[in-house]
Design a protein around this motif. Structure first.
Motif, short mmCIF file in Angstrom:
data_model
loop_
_atom_site.label_atom_id
_atom_site.label_comp_id
_atom_site.label_asym_id
_atom_site.label_seq_id
_atom_site.Cartn_x
_atom_site.Cartn_y
_atom_site.Cartn_z
N ARG A 340 -11.89 -73.77 -63.98
CA ARG A 340 -12.26 -72.46 -63.43
C ARG A 340 -12.63 -71.47 -64.53
O ARG A 340 -13.53 -70.65 -64.35
N HIS A 341 -11.95 -71.56 -65.66
CA HIS A 341 -12.30 -70.69 -66.78
C HIS A 341 -13.71 -71.02 -67.28
O HIS A 341 -14.52 -70.11 -67.54
N ALA A 344 -16.27 -69.75 -64.83
CA ALA A 344 -16.41 -68.30 -64.93
C ALA A 344 -17.23 -67.91 -66.16
O ALA A 344 -18.04 -66.98 -66.11
N GLU A 345 -17.02 -68.63 -67.27
CA GLU A 345 -17.77 -68.35 -68.49
C GLU A 345 -19.26 -68.62 -68.31
O GLU A 345 -20.10 -68.03 -68.99
N GLY A 347 -21.02 -67.71 -65.94
CA GLY A 347 -21.63 -66.52 -65.35
C GLY A 347 -22.53 -66.84 -64.18
O GLY A 347 -22.15 -67.55 -63.25
N HIS A 348 -23.78 -66.37 -64.25
CA HIS A 348 -24.71 -66.53 -63.13
C HIS A 348 -25.51 -67.82 -63.21
O HIS A 348 -26.35 -68.07 -62.36
N GLU A 453 -16.65 -62.15 -54.52
CA GLU A 453 -15.90 -62.03 -55.77
C GLU A 453 -15.16 -60.70 -55.83
O GLU A 453 -14.03 -60.62 -56.33
N THR A 578 -21.59 -61.00 -62.95
CA THR A 578 -20.56 -61.55 -62.07
C THR A 578 -20.46 -63.07 -62.24
O THR A 578 -21.47 -63.77 -62.09
N PRO A 579 -19.28 -63.60 -62.55
CA PRO A 579 -19.13 -65.06 -62.63
C PRO A 579 -19.46 -65.73 -61.31
O PRO A 579 -19.25 -65.15 -60.23
N HIS A 580 -19.98 -66.92 -61.38
CA HIS A 580 -20.25 -67.78 -60.23
C HIS A 580 -21.39 -67.28 -59.35
O HIS A 580 -21.59 -67.80 -58.24
N SER A 581 -22.15 -66.27 -59.80
CA SER A 581 -23.19 -65.72 -58.93
C SER A 581 -24.41 -66.62 -58.84
O SER A 581 -25.35 -66.31 -58.11
#
Length: 606
Positions: A340-341, A344-345, A347-348, A453, A578-581
């Motif tokens: 998950r880290h 998140a890193e 990003g988009h 998010e 925003t992470p995971h965008s």
């Protein structure tokens, strides 16, 4: 049902010692399930011998022939007969079965293979001549001098000829060959500095797999090896993983959610370099991607967990494909938090295959829609807490529908990752120009992820509101109740309040308010089932996330709504931050990036 008359005396059965041949054939049934198992055992022996090159040849899926040649240290003349004896090994001395540093250690593979097939071993150690020994159906020959290069050649013919009943359980040659290829690929990933080849012995020998020895740092070597084994698409869309927790170190690569697969075929897990198929680890991998993929999509990943051998027991199963961690919770937490880290890193970022498929759709008729999404658990209604989420979502972008004829962009905005908005088409897709191409954004899917998010952050900061039940619901769980009660504090943070109510019984006093009316007994039993299955539970969190996802969907910018230029650019900038965008709540891509060179190629300009 068979029954016997107790008045009629039964003959007393005598306990007898099985002969060595029968013992080896029984052991072979555990160690060698199919030809791929034999290949695995022989290649692992070669790796343990320090081989730098291993050449594998098979015929008829391995049923007729398996030959493994290596350039390792070899076996001496005196040790050849001993190598074919059960529980004889050079890898451990038997004093500590937890301190295992090699693939093999049980000393069962070679005698088991010799018990059910025709086995010949030719070996030469440095400074000595080569010798060979044969064993057929358990009958061993004398050691004979022969010619041969440094290293060992193990040739297994007519697998299971001595146990014909086992042959009936073999699958087609093609199916067995595919299993062999899978085993070889897993071992090739485990040893990137090793050259390994697989050839099918036909009238014209056919090469099935070649992986040259890699160089460089371990992560560089692994990256290049994965490109060879899994292909360029995986390598280009995978994130490097490096995480550590309480003595466990995880490295490897995990693919972006938008590079998901229709099955779990690209999930490879290794513990101290050993390929394993461990249910707990696979469950942790699934849990790490739970918030990014629908239930019909599967993540792709190659993960290595390394630790002190004392922290993991590999002596769980004769095939050594299962392991047992001293603290499975630490291993599971490492996978979930580490992945998950990394996501998140990212990003988009979305996978490059999305753009490739888009360009392909321009060139040829699509065979059918690619499925990224399946519905989450249906919600029967929304509580007041959920309704408040709609209002919160609406506050992210407050702007009426409008035309976007003239767009004023901030200086150098085209140099930003998602570029500058230029237009909106079909009242749903934002067209943005980048420095070297263009981006097409699905406004509803992108905003859905942004709102989702934001709602998750709010829940993490403020906790999950609980609603007290007017009448506590009593749930009988039997002996498993204690396992659930051990998690009382964790469940309370998610709005589920439980307490003991007698032996094997719990009382549910509070449920998460956001779920509205809920069947507490069904929820509790779902959580308990998941704990029994993978050692932890995400059932409650997944339900909460599903509600937030649905709230975000209804509270985001709708398809069909016209947006002003500043709105579109604001959406692009928030996506970048925003992470995971890069994907919506269900794993669909939120945008497609097309490079100018690819667009020009479509029009024949290149």
């Amino acid at each position: 049902m068979h029954s016997s008359d107790p008045n009629i005396s039964q003959p007393r059965l005598q306990i007898r010692q099985l002969d060595e041949g029968a013992i080896n054939r029984i052991a072979a049934g555990e160690v060698v399930e199919r030809p791929a198992s034999a290949v695995k055992e022989l290649v692992e022996n070669a790796i343990d011998a320090g081989a730098k090159r291993i050449d594998i040849t098979v015929a008829e899926g391995g049923k007729r022939l398996i030959r493994v040649e290596d350039d390792g240290c070899g076996i001496s003349r005196a040790d050849l007969p001993l190598a074919l004896s059960r529980h004889a090994t050079s890898k451990i001395d038997g004093t500590d079965l937890l301190n295992i540093h090699t693939f093999g250690f049980r000393g069962e593979a070679l005698p088991s293979l010799g018990a059910v097939g025709r086995l010949r071993i030719t070996s030469r150690i440095e400074g000595h001549d080569a010798f060979e020994i044969e064993v057929s159906g358990g009958a061993m020959s004398t050691v004979r001098p022969t010619g041969g290069r440094l290293g060992t050649i193990v040739e297994l013919r007519d697998l299971f000829y001595a146990t014909p009943a086992r042959l009936k359980f073999m699958r087609t040659d093609r199916a067995e060959m595919l299993a062999v290829i899978d085993v070889v690929k897993r071992l090739a990933m485990a040893e990137p500095y090793l050259r390994i080849t697989l050839t099918e012995a036909t009238d014209a020998a056919r090469s099935l797999f070649i992986a040259d020895a890699e160089t460089g740092s371990p992560i560089e070597a692994l990256s290049r090896r994965l490109r060879t084994v899994l292909g360029r698409d995986f390598a280009e869309n995978a994130l490097a993983i490096d995480a550590e927790r309480e003595g466990l170190h995880m490295t490897g690569f995990a693919a972006l959610p938008t590079y998901s697969r229709g099955s779990a075929v690209q999930q490879y897990l290794f513990v101290n370099g050993r390929p394993v198929r461990d249910r707990m680890l696979i469950g942790a991998l699934r849990g790490a991607y739970m918030d990014f993929l629908s239930r019909d999509r599967h993540p792709a990943a190659v993960l290595f967990i390394d630790c002190d051998p004392q922290l993991v027991d590999v002596n769980v199963h004769p095939a050594k494909s299962e392991v047992r961690f001293r603290d499975p919770g630490v291993a599971r937490g490492l996978i979930v938090s580490g992945l998950r880290h990394a996501l998140a890193e990212a990003g988009h970022r979305a996978s490059t295959t999305v753009a490739g498929e888009t360009l392909g759709a321009f060139q040829t008729p699509a065979e059918g829609p690619r499925i990224y999404q399946m519905d989450r658990r249906p919600a029967t209604g929304y509580s007041s807490y959920a309704q408040a989420g709609f209002a919160e979502a609406d506050q992210v972008f407050e702007a009426p529908s409008a035309r976007t004829d003239d767009v004023e962009n901030a200086p150098h905005s085209e140099d930003l990752p998602l570029g500058a908005a230029r237009a909106q088409v079909h009242a749903n897709y934002i067209i943005a120009q980048t420095a070297d191409g263009m981006v097409i954004v699905d406004q509803h899917a992108a905003h859905e992820r942004l709102v989702y998010e934001k709602l998750k952050r709010q829940m993490a900061e403020n906790g999950v509101a609980a609603q007290a039940l007017l009448v506590p619901e009593i749930v009988e769980l039997g002996a498993e109740a204690s396992r659930l009660l051990d998690l009382t504090d964790d469940l309370a943070t998610m709005g589920l309040g439980i307490e003991p109510f007698g032996p094997g019984v719990i009382a549910v006093r509070e449920t998460p308010a956001i779920l509205g009316t809920v069947n507490a007994e069904a929820l509790v039993k779902d959580i308990l089932d998941e704990i029994q299955d993978v050692g932890d539970s995400t059932a409650l969190k997944s339900r909460l996330d599903a509600i937030l996802s649905r709230v975000a969907c209804h509270g985001s910018i709708r398809s069909g709504r016209q947006m002003r230029g500043e709105e579109m650019n604001a959406l692009l900038r928030e996506m970048e931050a925003t992470p995971h965008s890069g994907q919506c709540n269900h794993g669909r891509p939120t945008y497609v990036e097309l490079k100018l060179a690819d667009i020009e190629r479509l029009f024949g300009r290149r």
